[in-house]
Design a protein around this motif. Structure first.
Motif, PDB file in Angstrom:
ATOM      1  N   ALA A   1     -25.018  55.055  -5.779  1.00 26.91           N
ATOM      2  CA  ALA A   1     -23.552  55.049  -5.714  1.00 26.91           C
ATOM      3  C   ALA A   1     -22.966  54.994  -7.114  1.00 26.91           C
ATOM      4  CB  ALA A   1     -23.080  53.851  -4.882  1.00 26.91           C
ATOM      5  N   LEU A   2     -23.565  54.169  -7.949  1.00 27.60           N
ATOM      6  CA  LEU A   2     -23.070  54.007  -9.321  1.00 27.60           C
ATOM      7  C   LEU A   2     -23.186  55.324 -10.096  1.00 27.60           C
ATOM      8  CD1 LEU A   2     -22.047  51.301 -10.365  1.00 27.60           C
ATOM      9  CD2 LEU A   2     -24.119  51.149 -11.759  1.00 27.60           C
ATOM     10  N   VAL A   3     -24.362  55.945  -9.998  1.00 27.64           N
ATOM     11  CA  VAL A   3     -24.591  57.215 -10.712  1.00 27.64           C
ATOM     12  C   VAL A   3     -23.616  58.283 -10.208  1.00 27.64           C
ATOM     13  CG1 VAL A   3     -26.234  59.105 -11.016  1.00 27.64           C
ATOM     14  CG2 VAL A   3     -27.016  56.739 -11.200  1.00 27.64           C
ATOM     15  N   GLU A   4     -23.476  58.361  -8.883  1.00 32.63           N
ATOM     16  CA  GLU A   4     -22.622  59.389  -8.301  1.00 32.63           C
ATOM     17  C   GLU A   4     -21.167  59.206  -8.742  1.00 32.63           C
ATOM     18  OE1 GLU A   4     -22.710  59.644  -4.030  1.00 32.63           O
ATOM     19  OE2 GLU A   4     -20.850  60.815  -4.030  1.00 32.63           O
ATOM     20  N   LEU A   5     -20.677  57.966  -8.638  1.00 27.54           N
ATOM     21  CA  LEU A   5     -19.274  57.714  -8.987  1.00 27.54           C
ATOM     22  C   LEU A   5     -19.026  58.013 -10.462  1.00 27.54           C
ATOM     23  CD1 LEU A   5     -18.573  54.441  -6.976  1.00 27.54           C
ATOM     24  CD2 LEU A   5     -17.764  56.758  -6.467  1.00 27.54           C
ATOM     25  N   ALA A   6     -19.962  57.584 -11.308  1.00 28.31           N
ATOM     26  CA  ALA A   6     -19.776  57.798 -12.752  1.00 28.31           C
ATOM     27  C   ALA A   6     -19.792  59.291 -13.073  1.00 28.31           C
ATOM     28  CB  ALA A   6     -20.876  57.065 -13.523  1.00 28.31           C
ATOM     29  N   ALA A   7     -20.747  60.020 -12.487  1.00 26.57           N
ATOM     30  CA  ALA A   7     -20.853  61.453 -12.795  1.00 26.57           C
ATOM     31  C   ALA A   7     -19.637  62.210 -12.286  1.00 26.57           C
ATOM     32  CB  ALA A   7     -22.138  62.025 -12.193  1.00 26.57           C
ATOM     33  N   ALA A   8     -19.159  61.845 -11.080  1.00 24.21           N
ATOM     34  CA  ALA A   8     -17.995  62.538 -10.515  1.00 24.21           C
ATOM     35  C   ALA A   8     -16.755  62.265 -11.359  1.00 24.21           C
ATOM     36  CB  ALA A   8     -17.771  62.093  -9.069  1.00 24.21           C
ATOM     37  N   GLU A   9     -16.664  61.046 -11.860  1.00 24.82           N
ATOM     38  CA  GLU A   9     -15.530  60.669 -12.702  1.00 24.82           C
ATOM     39  C   GLU A   9     -15.515  61.507 -13.979  1.00 24.82           C
ATOM     40  OE1 GLU A   9     -13.430  58.485 -11.532  1.00 24.82           O
ATOM     41  OE2 GLU A   9     -12.146  58.771 -13.302  1.00 24.82           O
ATOM     42  N   ARG A  10     -16.684  61.631 -14.577  1.00 28.16           N
ATOM     43  CA  ARG A  10     -16.826  62.408 -15.804  1.00 28.16           C
ATOM     44  C   ARG A  10     -16.504  63.876 -15.552  1.00 28.16           C
ATOM     45  NH1 ARG A  10     -19.337  62.445 -20.882  1.00 28.16           N
ATOM     46  NH2 ARG A  10     -20.009  64.608 -20.967  1.00 28.16           N
ATOM     47  N   LEU A  11     -16.954  64.356 -14.411  1.00 22.80           N
ATOM     48  CA  LEU A  11     -16.739  65.760 -14.058  1.00 22.80           C
ATOM     49  C   LEU A  11     -15.247  66.092 -14.021  1.00 22.80           C
ATOM     50  CD1 LEU A  11     -18.560  67.495 -11.095  1.00 22.80           C
ATOM     51  CD2 LEU A  11     -16.155  67.858 -11.465  1.00 22.80           C
ATOM     52  N   THR A  12     -14.496  65.326 -13.224  1.00 22.57           N
ATOM     53  CA  THR A  12     -13.074  65.653 -13.101  1.00 22.57           C
ATOM     54  C   THR A  12     -12.342  65.401 -14.408  1.00 22.57           C
ATOM     55  OG1 THR A  12     -12.930  63.540 -11.968  1.00 22.57           O
ATOM     56  CG2 THR A  12     -12.709  65.487 -10.620  1.00 22.57           C
ATOM     57  N   GLY A  13     -12.819  64.416 -15.175  1.00 20.46           N
ATOM     58  CA  GLY A  13     -12.179  64.139 -16.453  1.00 20.46           C
ATOM     59  C   GLY A  13     -12.374  65.267 -17.450  1.00 20.46           C
ATOM     60  N   ARG A  14     -13.580  65.850 -17.492  1.00 13.57           N
ATOM     61  CA  ARG A  14     -13.891  66.841 -18.502  1.00 13.57           C
ATOM     62  C   ARG A  14     -13.335  68.222 -18.160  1.00 13.57           C
ATOM     63  NH1 ARG A  14     -17.901  70.470 -19.858  1.00 13.57           N
ATOM     64  NH2 ARG A  14     -18.940  70.193 -17.872  1.00 13.57           N
ATOM     65  N   LEU A  15     -13.230  68.540 -16.857  1.00 18.14           N
ATOM     66  CA  LEU A  15     -12.934  69.912 -16.469  1.00 18.14           C
ATOM     67  C   LEU A  15     -11.489  70.347 -16.662  1.00 18.14           C
ATOM     68  CD1 LEU A  15     -15.760  70.303 -15.742  1.00 18.14           C
ATOM     69  CD2 LEU A  15     -15.132  70.966 -13.433  1.00 18.14           C
ATOM     70  N   GLY A  16     -10.564  69.402 -16.665  1.00 16.99           N
ATOM     71  CA  GLY A  16      -9.166  69.784 -16.839  1.00 16.99           C
ATOM     72  C   GLY A  16      -8.681  70.665 -15.699  1.00 16.99           C
ATOM     73  N   LEU A  17      -8.005  71.772 -16.039  1.00 12.40           N
ATOM     74  CA  LEU A  17      -7.408  72.656 -15.027  1.00 12.40           C
ATOM     75  C   LEU A  17      -8.411  73.069 -13.960  1.00 12.40           C
ATOM     76  CD1 LEU A  17      -4.990  74.603 -14.159  1.00 12.40           C
ATOM     77  CD2 LEU A  17      -6.282  76.355 -15.410  1.00 12.40           C
ATOM     78  N   VAL A  18      -9.607  73.458 -14.399  1.00 13.17           N
ATOM     79  CA  VAL A  18     -10.603  73.971 -13.462  1.00 13.17           C
ATOM     80  C   VAL A  18     -11.087  72.877 -12.507  1.00 13.17           C
ATOM     81  CG1 VAL A  18     -12.922  74.962 -13.378  1.00 13.17           C
ATOM     82  CG2 VAL A  18     -11.277  75.822 -15.009  1.00 13.17           C
ATOM     83  N   GLY A  19     -10.930  71.609 -12.905  1.00 13.99           N
ATOM     84  CA  GLY A  19     -11.336  70.505 -12.052  1.00 13.99           C
ATOM     85  C   GLY A  19     -10.296  70.143 -11.000  1.00 13.99           C
ATOM     86  N   GLU A  20      -9.101  70.725 -11.149  1.00 13.17           N
ATOM     87  CA  GLU A  20      -7.991  70.431 -10.229  1.00 13.17           C
ATOM     88  C   GLU A  20      -8.363  70.475  -8.744  1.00 13.17           C
ATOM     89  OE1 GLU A  20      -3.909  71.909 -12.123  1.00 13.17           O
ATOM     90  OE2 GLU A  20      -4.438  72.990 -10.290  1.00 13.17           O
ATOM     91  N   PRO A  21      -9.083  71.527  -8.292  1.00 14.98           N
ATOM     92  CA  PRO A  21      -9.362  71.617  -6.848  1.00 14.98           C
ATOM     93  C   PRO A  21     -10.128  70.420  -6.285  1.00 14.98           C
ATOM     94  CG  PRO A  21      -9.868  73.703  -7.933  1.00 14.98           C
ATOM     95  CD  PRO A  21      -9.569  72.713  -9.019  1.00 14.98           C
ATOM     96  N   TYR A  22     -10.839  69.689  -7.145  1.00 14.61           N
ATOM     97  CA  TYR A  22     -11.551  68.507  -6.646  1.00 14.61           C
ATOM     98  C   TYR A  22     -10.589  67.396  -6.239  1.00 14.61           C
ATOM     99  CZ  TYR A  22     -15.931  70.429  -8.445  1.00 14.61           C
ATOM    100  OH  TYR A  22     -17.029  71.213  -8.677  1.00 14.61           O
ATOM    101  N   GLY A  23      -9.336  67.503  -6.664  1.00 14.77           N
ATOM    102  CA  GLY A  23      -8.398  66.436  -6.354  1.00 14.77           C
ATOM    103  C   GLY A  23      -7.268  66.868  -5.441  1.00 14.77           C
ATOM    104  N   GLN A  24      -7.282  68.124  -5.016  1.00 13.55           N
ATOM    105  CA  GLN A  24      -6.139  68.635  -4.243  1.00 13.55           C
ATOM    106  C   GLN A  24      -6.533  69.047  -2.832  1.00 13.55           C
ATOM    107  OE1 GLN A  24      -4.724  71.870  -6.606  1.00 13.55           O
ATOM    108  NE2 GLN A  24      -3.474  70.569  -7.935  1.00 13.55           N
ATOM    109  N   GLY A  25      -5.573  68.975  -1.934  1.00 15.13           N
ATOM    110  CA  GLY A  25      -5.749  69.514  -0.575  1.00 15.13           C
ATOM    111  C   GLY A  25      -6.927  68.881   0.150  1.00 15.13           C
ATOM    112  N   ARG A  26      -7.571  69.693   0.989  1.00  9.71           N
ATOM    113  CA  ARG A  26      -8.674  69.176   1.793  1.00  9.71           C
ATOM    114  C   ARG A  26      -9.866  68.716   0.962  1.00  9.71           C
ATOM    115  NH1 ARG A  26     -11.576  69.716   6.999  1.00  9.71           N
ATOM    116  NH2 ARG A  26     -13.425  70.652   6.105  1.00  9.71           N
ATOM    117  N   PRO A  27     -10.331  69.532   0.013  1.00 12.01           N
ATOM    118  CA  PRO A  27     -11.445  69.020  -0.800  1.00 12.01           C
ATOM    119  C   PRO A  27     -11.089  67.715  -1.504  1.00 12.01           C
ATOM    120  CG  PRO A  27     -10.668  71.156  -1.635  1.00 12.01           C
ATOM    121  CD  PRO A  27     -10.021  70.924  -0.318  1.00 12.01           C
ATOM    122  N   GLY A  28      -9.841  67.589  -1.959  1.00 13.73           N
ATOM    123  CA  GLY A  28      -9.416  66.361  -2.621  1.00 13.73           C
ATOM    124  C   GLY A  28      -9.509  65.173  -1.675  1.00 13.73           C
ATOM    125  N   ARG A  29      -9.050  65.378  -0.428  1.00 12.25           N
ATOM    126  CA  ARG A  29      -9.114  64.274   0.555  1.00 12.25           C
ATOM    127  C   ARG A  29     -10.564  63.903   0.848  1.00 12.25           C
ATOM    128  NH1 ARG A  29      -4.874  67.027   2.720  1.00 12.25           N
ATOM    129  NH2 ARG A  29      -6.102  68.093   4.297  1.00 12.25           N
TER     130      ARG A  29
END
Ligand code: SF4
Ligand code: SF4
Lengths: 306, 312
Positions: free
Chosen positions: B204-232
């Protein structure tokens, strides 16, 4: 082998293992002389027995084909632009049309027409598979169905494709697709059967304005360079080559274009990169993550008994 | 020549707003489920071997079954996803390092056989030596099975997947570990479930940390991870992972109920994460801005760089 995954690569067929092979063949599509007649779309369908791709109206333009796909291997884009964005009216020197070259060109519209709110500029462009130097579709195909021909082109072997669909999102241009009802992937073959017999691909053969030119890639690149120079001299400021540069993200296209506006206006990606350029980094991170999983597993068994 | 414009103007940024790349034709739920099952099976093989080495027979049996069944169901999902399933054996026609699906097929095929043999032996008690040997083989292949699927997604032109190629393998490793630990917590008596709980929490720790880094680093392209159905889906998965992981660590050792609930939360979270990541990718393929904007940005930066070097 160096530059097998990205970067300039002169001998694509040789890199793919063809020993004695013909020169690399390709298309130069000069969109400045395209009249949007769709002869290429039709000729391609007829020769390759490509089935109908849905007889629907897009409702967005005069273009009811919409995009390249499993059953559309040539697609003529119709871009309708208000004048102002466009460069000025120029005689684009369409072969076989208009007055003989030594006559004074009549004053009048080139590709522009006027309407109530001002002028409209039409951009027509016949899109096709780019037969990339570094073809992502081919790289990711797990069955070996997609292969590099002796002409340096990229072709699907339909008797091997199992419809895994990997090539579809891998293509940076959105070209190849799965044909519904059939389940296999299809795209332009650069008329592999015709060029093997020394013939011209059906689309280039049918094009009435020589917008689609077929030939040895090296020669096409030179010809395109000259044509671009001509247009720039005439003051067509939007003119540019697209996919002609061996240093670009896919190592240059086997089928490249002369465009009159930004690539994205025609539905083309402005700076495509073959996904496998990052293959090394991807596998390294996968390996490191697998290692982390092992470490995490071992750590789970350290410490207290329950 | 006078002509009335009949159709809306092509937006200058795209061809009538149409996507530039093709949306993946991979089927849901087949592919996201396969991602989950591969992670569950691969990490379970590791857990099972640890249990065997440290003499925890109940935990070993549960994890061996999870590995074998996960791989078998995963194979079914993968074959079902093919648009020509009768040709699935063509996957083993060649081995291509440039195609994660090819490499993955060569991992999945032996893993399925080995993990099935190990599970059968562990459940029936038959051929314990052979079973153990098969288990060791599955343990070697397990971690790559759990993480190669990240390269499977990333090695495409899909912006939200490709740009995440550094973080996705770690998200998948963590997600696989939470699923394997969680699944084992469901069926293992408390006195043997310690490693499963710890694997769940660490994953859980590894997953949460990696996902956090992912959305933080991607900027615009990471947007879909936080929006709409995939975001939910991603948000729900995050909450379940965090709650499950904490509960397992804090009270999982004393209460079977807590252990089971935490395990269930983590298995569910792992499923949701895979669907979320899958759908974020397809959303980023559908909207041309995620393809065009970063590429334009790249061209602008290159032009500026050229101008600078020329100016000198
Ligand atoms: S344009 Fe797409 S389909 Fe054509 S060769 Fe390149 S990657 Fe393959
Ligand atoms: S759909 Fe066919 S051509 Fe495309 S990657 Fe899969 S096997 Fe290869």
């Amino acid at each position: 082998m160096s530059n097998s995954l990205s970067g300039p690569l002169h001998d694509v067929a040789g890199d793919a293992g063809h020993e004695a092979h013909p020169p690399r063949m390709g298309f130069f599509t000069d969109t400045s002389v395209c009249i949007g007649c769709k002869a290429c779309e039709v000729a391609c369908k007829e020769w390759n027995l490509v089935p109908e791709d849905g007889l629907s109206l897009t409702g967005m333009s005069y273009d009811n084909t919409g995009a390249l796909g499993a059953s559309t291997w040539r697609h003529v884009a119709f871009v309708e632009q208000p004048i102002g964005r466009a460069s000025r009216s120029t005689d684009l020197g369409m072969p076989g049309m208009g007055p003989p070259p030594d006559a004074t060109p009549p004053a009048g519209p080139g590709q522009e027409t006027e309407s109530g709110e001002g002028g409209v500029r039409w951009l027509m462009s016949s899109d096709v598979c780019k037969h990339c130097t570094h073809a992502a579709c081919l790289d990711v195909c797990p069955t070996g169905s997609l292969f590099r021909t002796e002409f340096g082109t990229v072709v699907v072997q339909e008797d091997i494709c199992n419809g895994c669909g990997y090539c579809v999102p891998a293509c940076p241009y959105g070209v190849i697709d799965i044909r519904p009802g059939d389940g296999r992937a299809f795209k332009c073959t650069l008329c592999y059967d015709r060029i093997g017999e020394g013939m011209t691909p059906a689309c280039a053969q049918a094009c009435p304005t020589e917008s689609i030119q077929y030939g040895e890639l090296d020669e096409l690149r030179e010809r395109a360079g000259r044509r671009l120079g001509e247009l720039q001299e005439q003051g067509v400021d939007g003119a540019r080559l697209y996919g002609a540069d061996p240093d670009d993200g896919v190592g240059g296209d086997g089928a490249f274009f002369l465009l009159l506006d930004e690539p994205e206006v025609y539905g083309l990606p402005p700076d495509p990169v073959v996904t496998t350029r990052d293959l090394g980094s991807m596998w390294r991170h996968v390996g490191a993550a697998a290692g982390a999983l092992v470490g995490l597993g071992v750590a789970s068994f350290l410490g207290r008994r329950r | 020549m006078r002509e009335q414009r009949m159709v809306p103007e092509a937006s200058p940024d795209s061809y009538y707003g149409r996507p530039i790349i093709k949306e993946p034709t991979w089927k849901t739920p087949d592919v996201p489920l396969y991602l989950f099952l591969g992670g569950l099976a691969g990490a379970s093989a590791v857990l099972a071997e640890g249990a065997a080495v440290t003499d925890r027979p109940d935990l070993e049996r549960v994890a061996r079954v999870a590995a074998g069944a996960g791989a078998a169901l995963g194979t079914v999902a993968l074959v079902h996803d093919l648009h020509r399933p009768e040709r699935f054996l063509n996957m083993l026609r060649v081995l291509k390092p440039t195609s994660p699906l090819s490499v993955g097929s060569w991992i999945l095929a032996p893993f399925s056989g080995l993990s099935a043999a190990a599970a059968a032996s562990s459940v029936t008690g038959r051929l314990p030596r052979v079973g153990r040997l098969a288990g060791v083989g599955a343990t070697v292949l397990g971690p790559p099975l759990a993480t190669y699927t990240a390269a499977l997604l990333a090695n495409t032109a899909v912006p939200a997947w490709h740009e995440a190629h550094r973080e996705l393998p770690f998200v998948f490793a963590g997600s696989g570990a939470t699923a394997a630990g969680g699944f084992a917590c469901l069926f293992t008596p408390l006195d043997q479930a310690g490693p499963a709980r710890r694997m769940l929490a660490a994953g859980a720790l590894v997953e949460l940390a990696a996902a956090e880094r992912l959305t933080g680093r991607l900027g615009l392209v990471g947007e879909p991870y936080g929006q709409g159905r995939p975001g939910r889906l991603m948000r729900t998965a995050r909450v379940l992972t965090a709650v499950g992981g904490t509960a397992a660590l804090v009270a999982g050792r004393r209460s079977r109920t807590v252990s089971v609930l935490a395990g269930a939360a983590c298995v569910a979270a792992s499923v949701l994460t895979r669907f979320g990541i899958f759908e974020a990718g397809t959303a980023s393929a559908r909207d041309p801005k995620y393809t065009v904007e970063p590429q334009r940005e790249r061209l602008r930066a290159r032009a500026a760089e050229r101008a600078r070097t020329l100016g000198r």
